[in-house]
Enzyme design. Structure first.
Site, PDB file in Angstrom:
ATOM      1  N   CYS A 199      42.326  80.236   7.036  1.00  0.00           N
ATOM      2  CA  CYS A 199      43.581  80.187   6.282  1.00  0.00           C
ATOM      3  C   CYS A 199      43.382  79.427   4.967  1.00  0.00           C
ATOM      4  O   CYS A 199      42.755  78.363   4.945  1.00  0.00           O
ATOM      5  CB  CYS A 199      44.663  79.514   7.119  1.00  0.00           C
ATOM      6  N   CYS A 210      45.954  71.026  10.431  1.00  0.00           N
ATOM      7  CA  CYS A 210      45.609  72.329  11.014  1.00  0.00           C
ATOM      8  C   CYS A 210      44.106  72.596  11.049  1.00  0.00           C
ATOM      9  O   CYS A 210      43.447  72.624  10.002  1.00  0.00           O
ATOM     10  CB  CYS A 210      46.318  73.439  10.244  1.00  0.00           C
ATOM     11  N   CYS A 264      54.533  84.718  21.866  1.00  0.00           N
ATOM     12  CA  CYS A 264      54.507  84.413  20.443  1.00  0.00           C
ATOM     13  C   CYS A 264      53.106  84.679  19.918  1.00  0.00           C
ATOM     14  O   CYS A 264      52.121  84.191  20.473  1.00  0.00           O
ATOM     15  CB  CYS A 264      54.892  82.957  20.196  1.00  0.00           C
ATOM     16  N   CYS A 319      57.843  87.011  19.659  1.00  0.00           N
ATOM     17  CA  CYS A 319      57.973  86.087  18.538  1.00  0.00           C
ATOM     18  C   CYS A 319      56.701  86.182  17.711  1.00  0.00           C
ATOM     19  O   CYS A 319      55.629  86.427  18.249  1.00  0.00           O
ATOM     20  CB  CYS A 319      58.164  84.661  19.060  1.00  0.00           C
ATOM     21  N   CYS A 361      63.170  80.350  14.910  1.00  0.00           N
ATOM     22  CA  CYS A 361      62.485  79.287  15.642  1.00  0.00           C
ATOM     23  C   CYS A 361      61.871  78.362  14.596  1.00  0.00           C
ATOM     24  O   CYS A 361      60.972  78.767  13.859  1.00  0.00           O
ATOM     25  CB  CYS A 361      61.402  79.890  16.549  1.00  0.00           C
ATOM     26  N   ARG A 365      62.329  72.998  22.340  1.00  0.00           N
ATOM     27  CA  ARG A 365      61.053  73.267  23.007  1.00  0.00           C
ATOM     28  C   ARG A 365      60.131  72.050  22.989  1.00  0.00           C
ATOM     29  O   ARG A 365      59.842  71.495  21.931  1.00  0.00           O
ATOM     30  CB  ARG A 365      60.340  74.449  22.349  1.00  0.00           C
TER      31      ARG A 365
END
Length: 338
Positions: free
Chosen positions: A54, A61, A98, A130, A190, A262
């Site tokens: 990415c 991350c 998801c 999702c 979400c 969640r």
């Protein structure tokens, strides 16, 4: 019945967040129990359909290309593998799948076409679908909606003031704009955040204020504890206290009483007793399965044993109705989309 409000002030939320812990848990638990299904917990499974590489610089991350974290870069998964993972998750008790892709934004190309096919396929399995794919345009959000996407995850991560310390490759307004596109496409939202990034309590409260002051509360708010990964700028951050997780969950439950809150990343570090406190404080959703994208997570078997002990029951898919998709998509069988 608790009033649903959209005008919470920083001071009001701060007073709730900083209230004595037992009082806070009791207040949140009381509001949670006004819902007759308070012992019902949604189980979601999260898979990485495109891993690593990415271009963003999110400091937490392991999938950012600029960090050396040992994550192998993988191109987008074949649809058949996604269906197999979805079936395993469904067999384990999950009602939502998801799918995450390590993209900065969605591009109108063959990979996005593949994601659309995956959405149709998982939707045909009677599972809520999702996606978390980065930034979206209005037309891309609509295309996902037309394919049967149930929810879109796009976390705020932290407060607007703290955001530039964590990410510089996109703005807070970019995040909010994507959520606006999702909402316009009538896909459920979400959106939550991560604690343990080095933020202040006021940053946490500010993030909750942003979420609770949206014209409509997110249908789902994930509360993540940072899982520090070697090679990322936040690798040496100390583990966040479980009591900070409880405070965040309880505060979210009080100010967004109808939202699914969640208990997300960080569960592997929690005992059953600590997770029970989170459920008591108003959490009514978890991610299950061995991995959350690239970080460890408790197994389905462990979670089912915990559910039995605590008297929790898995929530069924589409409890709030199916998305407004075409009749053709609704009537598709899994055999037609493989």
């Amino acid at each position: 019945m608790t009033e649903v409000r959209y005008d919470w002030t920083q001071e009001e939320i701060s007073k709730i967040y900083h209230s004595p812990l037992l009082d806070l848990i009791f207040r949140a638990a009381t509001i949670h129990r006004e819902n007759e299904d308070y012992a019902e917990v949604q189980i979601s499974s999260l898979i990485s359909i495109k891993t690593g590489g990415c271009p963003e610089d999110c400091a937490y991350c392991p999938q950012a290309a600029r960090y050396n974290t040992g994550v192998d870069v993988h191109a987008i998964m074949p649809k058949e593998e996604v269906i197999a993972v979805a079936q395993k998750a469904k067999n384990g008790g999950a009602s939502r799948l998801c799918m995450g892709a390590a993209w900065r934004e969605v591009r109108d190309n063959r990979d996005f076409d593949k994601v659309i096919d995956m959405v149709k396929a998982v939707n045909a399995m009677d599972m809520e679908v999702c996606c978390t794919l980065g930034m979206l345009t209005e037309s891309q959000a609509q295309r996902l909606a037309d394919a049967g996407l149930y929810a879109y995850n796009h976390n705020l991560d932290t407060s607007e003031d703290d955001y530039k310390r964590i990410i510089t490759t996109r703005t807070y307004d970019d995040r909010l704009q994507t959520l606006d596109h999702v909402r316009k496409a009538k896909i459920s939202v979400c959106s939550g955040g991560i604690i343990g990034l080095g933020e202040t309590a006021q940053d946490r409260i500010s993030m909750l204020k942003t979420l609770s002051n949206m014209p409509k509360h997110p249908e789902s708010v994930p509360i993540n504890a940072l899982v520090p990964v070697q090679g990322t700028p936040l690798a040496e951050q100390p583990r966040v206290s479980v009591w900070d997780m409880v405070r965040m969950i309880a505060t979210a439950r009080i100010i967004m009483p109808k939202t699914v809150v969640r208990l997300s990343a960080g569960r592997t570090e929690m005992s059953t007793v600590e997770q029970a406190m989170c459920f008591m404080a108003g959490a009514n959703s978890i991610f299950a399965g061995e991995k959350l994208l690239t970080t460890p997570n408790p197994s389905f078997d462990e979670d089912m044993a915990m559910f039995q002990l605590l008297g929790l029951t898995p929530r069924k898919a589409f409890k709030n109705g199916r998305p407004n998709v075409s009749k053709e998509i609704k009537e598709m069988s899994i055999n037609e989309v493989i």
